[in-house]
Design a protein around this motif. Structure first.
Motif, PDB file in Angstrom:
ATOM      1  N   PHE A 283       0.812  -1.215   0.000  1.00 31.40           N
ATOM      2  CA  PHE A 283       0.000   0.000   0.000  1.00 31.40           C
ATOM      3  C   PHE A 283       0.851   1.275   0.000  1.00 31.40           C
ATOM      4  N   SER A 284       2.165   1.113  -0.065  1.00 29.78           N
ATOM      5  CA  SER A 284       3.048   2.281  -0.005  1.00 29.78           C
ATOM      6  C   SER A 284       2.903   3.125  -1.290  1.00 29.78           C
ATOM      7  N   PRO A 285       3.254   4.411  -1.212  1.00 25.10           N
ATOM      8  CA  PRO A 285       3.771   5.100  -0.026  1.00 25.10           C
ATOM      9  C   PRO A 285       2.659   5.510   0.918  1.00 25.10           C
ATOM     10  N   CYS A 286       3.020   5.681   2.190  1.00 35.36           N
ATOM     11  CA  CYS A 286       2.075   6.146   3.191  1.00 35.36           C
ATOM     12  C   CYS A 286       1.810   7.635   2.972  1.00 35.36           C
ATOM     13  N   PRO A 287       0.548   8.066   2.932  1.00 35.82           N
ATOM     14  CA  PRO A 287       0.256   9.492   2.719  1.00 35.82           C
ATOM     15  C   PRO A 287       0.870  10.354   3.825  1.00 35.82           C
TER      16      PRO A 287
ATOM     17  N   ASP B 113       0.651   8.595   9.083  1.00 29.85           N
ATOM     18  CA  ASP B 113       1.393   7.521   9.758  1.00 29.85           C
ATOM     19  C   ASP B 113       0.720   7.066  11.049  1.00 29.85           C
ATOM     20  N   ALA B 114       0.339   8.031  11.881  1.00 28.54           N
ATOM     21  CA  ALA B 114      -0.238   7.690  13.180  1.00 28.54           C
ATOM     22  C   ALA B 114      -1.576   6.976  13.014  1.00 28.54           C
ATOM     23  N   GLU B 115      -2.408   7.451  12.077  1.00 22.24           N
ATOM     24  CA  GLU B 115      -3.714   6.831  11.852  1.00 22.24           C
ATOM     25  C   GLU B 115      -3.557   5.384  11.391  1.00 22.24           C
ATOM     26  N   ILE B 116      -2.627   5.160  10.456  1.00 21.69           N
ATOM     27  CA  ILE B 116      -2.414   3.811   9.932  1.00 21.69           C
ATOM     28  C   ILE B 116      -1.818   2.901  10.997  1.00 21.69           C
ATOM     29  N   ALA B 117      -0.888   3.431  11.788  1.00 19.83           N
ATOM     30  CA  ALA B 117      -0.302   2.633  12.860  1.00 19.83           C
ATOM     31  C   ALA B 117      -1.363   2.205  13.864  1.00 19.83           C
ATOM     32  N   ASP B 118      -2.279   3.128  14.184  1.00 16.84           N
ATOM     33  CA  ASP B 118      -3.361   2.802  15.116  1.00 16.84           C
ATOM     34  C   ASP B 118      -4.295   1.764  14.516  1.00 16.84           C
ATOM     35  N   LEU B 119      -4.653   1.941  13.235  1.00 19.30           N
ATOM     36  CA  LEU B 119      -5.540   0.994  12.560  1.00 19.30           C
ATOM     37  C   LEU B 119      -4.933  -0.404  12.533  1.00 19.30           C
ATOM     38  N   CYS B 120      -3.615  -0.470  12.421  1.00 24.22           N
ATOM     39  CA  CYS B 120      -2.938  -1.763  12.275  1.00 24.22           C
ATOM     40  C   CYS B 120      -2.381  -2.304  13.593  1.00 24.22           C
ATOM     41  N   SER B 121      -2.766  -1.705  14.714  1.00 28.38           N
ATOM     42  CA  SER B 121      -2.249  -2.187  15.998  1.00 28.38           C
ATOM     43  C   SER B 121      -2.793  -3.575  16.308  1.00 28.38           C
TER      44      SER B 121
END
Length: 461
Positions: A316-320, A324-332
């Motif tokens: 899915f890269s690159p990360c918009p 970063d924080a939203e995606i990291a939280d979603l993928c925790s």
């Protein structure tokens, strides 16, 4: 907050939800009306395309949805047939205008059922409180009916006692039977106030309260955990695939991806949207899901989860920027007790294994429209607005012919729920009631052929 600012905040929230591809039922109806207003020719085209419309479960259709369907199809050039049972109106909205559909004078009555025989038809007929019916049961096999009596100390034995009745009835064949225990309220443990059974959780504390923590419901790991459990339980592939699609579509939206024509990505268009970006992408992601989620341990082991993400996220890269924080939280990672995929009882808290018998657990709403071999309806609390009652305590005196008291308000809602529950099974019907509420019912129930199972120990003289 001033009304003007509150209105702006609401509009922003609504726009954000729609951008994510999420719509309420009212939104979909409103969009349909807008489409018909802007393109009036759509009505005639829809009638030409669908000359025969059969609306099933019509008793739950009301308001703008009903008006929309009648505007399009209740016209010359289309046959608009509605099938419904007013006594099964579970989804109530007293403010609906126009009101719920109800059968008119010219409707053909459907008073017979081949699902069950006369034993269940009798109690069902006495519960047709919205529209009186005498139901005729044409089922081939006579049904076994059991009334289980319990108190606070024995409520934990109710499911096991019903399972014993099922095993005695079907013997070696019980592993192939579809058997349920259901309640009007199934996901609210009741701890406050005087003791009474408020939900299914009181009978089986391991039953999940709305699938766990609400705050984690939309996380990728939680969605994939659901898919893994359903896959291991042998659920239909389409059902498992939809759960996987929900998780992956959320990840795609977090990366700012869109479907064709700049539409939001949803579970329904996720694979086409991925293929539009790269034809090889859907296959690569599905393979990762198969190997790591369905056949692997990624959703139950944090180290395996991190390994899985190292393979998935680069696709899915690159990360918009700024996401970063939203995606990291979603993928925790969601730490849960690992489901033992070889053990049905531990694999899902929505079913309990009693020897060869699997007892499924759920709400009465979850079995609406189903035909099952056996069902146990346990008494629980039911609410309508600020009113509440205990469903079986309220309904059974009429069901067993002790009283002819009419129902209204929350009592009518309780009667509807119980009616739906008792009309699901073919061969085994159980009701679980507190012994303290059964004084007037045991005699009539016995006279009508019910087996009484008293779980409360008798006092020692």
């Amino acid at each position: 907050m001033p009304i003007r600012l509150a209105g702006k905040a609401l509009a922003q929230l609504k726009a954000s939800i729609v951008k994510s591809g999420l719509y309420r039922y009212a939104d979909m109806t409103a969009l349909a009306w807008r489409a018909l207003s802007e393109n009036p020719a759509l009505v005639e085209r829809l009638r030409d395309r669908f000359p025969l419309i059969i609306l099933d479960e019509a008793q739950d259709t009301h308001g703008e949805q009903l008006r929309l369907l009648e505007h399009v199809f209740k016209q010359d050039g289309a046959a608009f047939q509605r099938l419904g049972d007013s006594n099964q109106t579970l989804y109530e909205d007293d403010g609906a205008a126009p009101a719920y559909w109800t059968p008119g004078p010219g409707c053909i009555p459907l008073d017979t059922s081949r699902r069950f025989g006369a034993e269940i038809a009798g109690i069902a007929s006495r519960l047709t409180t919205r529209q009186a019916q005498t139901i005729v049961g044409l089922g081939i096999r006579p049904a076994t009916r059991v009334l289980l009596l319990f108190d606070e100390g024995t409520i934990g034995r109710v499911l096991g006692a019903f399972a014993e009745e099922a095993r005695a009835l079907w013997g070696d064949d019980c592993d192939a039977r579809d058997v349920w225990a259901v309640a009007s309220r199934h996901n609210l443990p009741g701890k406050k106030g005087a003791w009474q059974p408020k939900s299914l959780v009181d009978y089986h504390p391991a039953y999940p309260s709305e699938g766990g923590s609400r705050g984690k419901t939309n996380l990728l790991c939680r969605q994939l955990q659901k898919a893994a459990i359903h896959h291991a339980a042998g659920r239909p592939p389409a059902e498992v695939g939809e759960m996987l699609a929900v998780g992956i579509s959320g990840l795609a939206r977090a990366h700012g991806w869109k479907a064709a024509n700049d539409r939001p990505i949803t579970a329904h268009n996720i694979w086409a949207a991925l293929a539009h970006r790269d034809l090889a992408l859907p296959r690569a992601i599905r393979r990762l899901l198969r190997d790591n989620v369905l056949a692997g341990d990624a959703v139950w082991d944090e180290a395996a989860w991190l390994t899985f993400l190292k393979q998935l996220l680069p696709l899915f890269s690159p990360c918009p920027q700024g996401a970063d924080a939203e995606i990291a939280d979603l993928c925790s990672f969601v730490a849960e007790q690992k489901a033992d995929l070889a053990d049905l009882e531990r694999r899902s808290t929505k079913q309990v294994q009693f020897g060869e018998l699997k007892l499924r657990l759920g709400s009465i709403h979850s079995v609406k429209g189903k035909t099952v071999d056996g069902i146990l309806v346990v008494e629980s609390q039911i609410w309508k607005g600020s009113e509440h009652c205990i469903d079986l305590t309220t309904v059974l005196p009429r069901a067993f012919g002790v009283t002819d008291q009419p129902f209204k308000g929350v009592e009518l809602t309780a009667a509807t729920n119980v009616f739906v529950g008792v009309t699901r099974p073919r061969e085994l019907l159980g009701l679980a009631l507190r012994k303290s509420e059964a004084t007037q019912l045991v005699g009539p129930a016995t006279d009508q052929g019910w087996k009484i199972i008293d779980l409360v120990p008798q006092p020692v003289l």
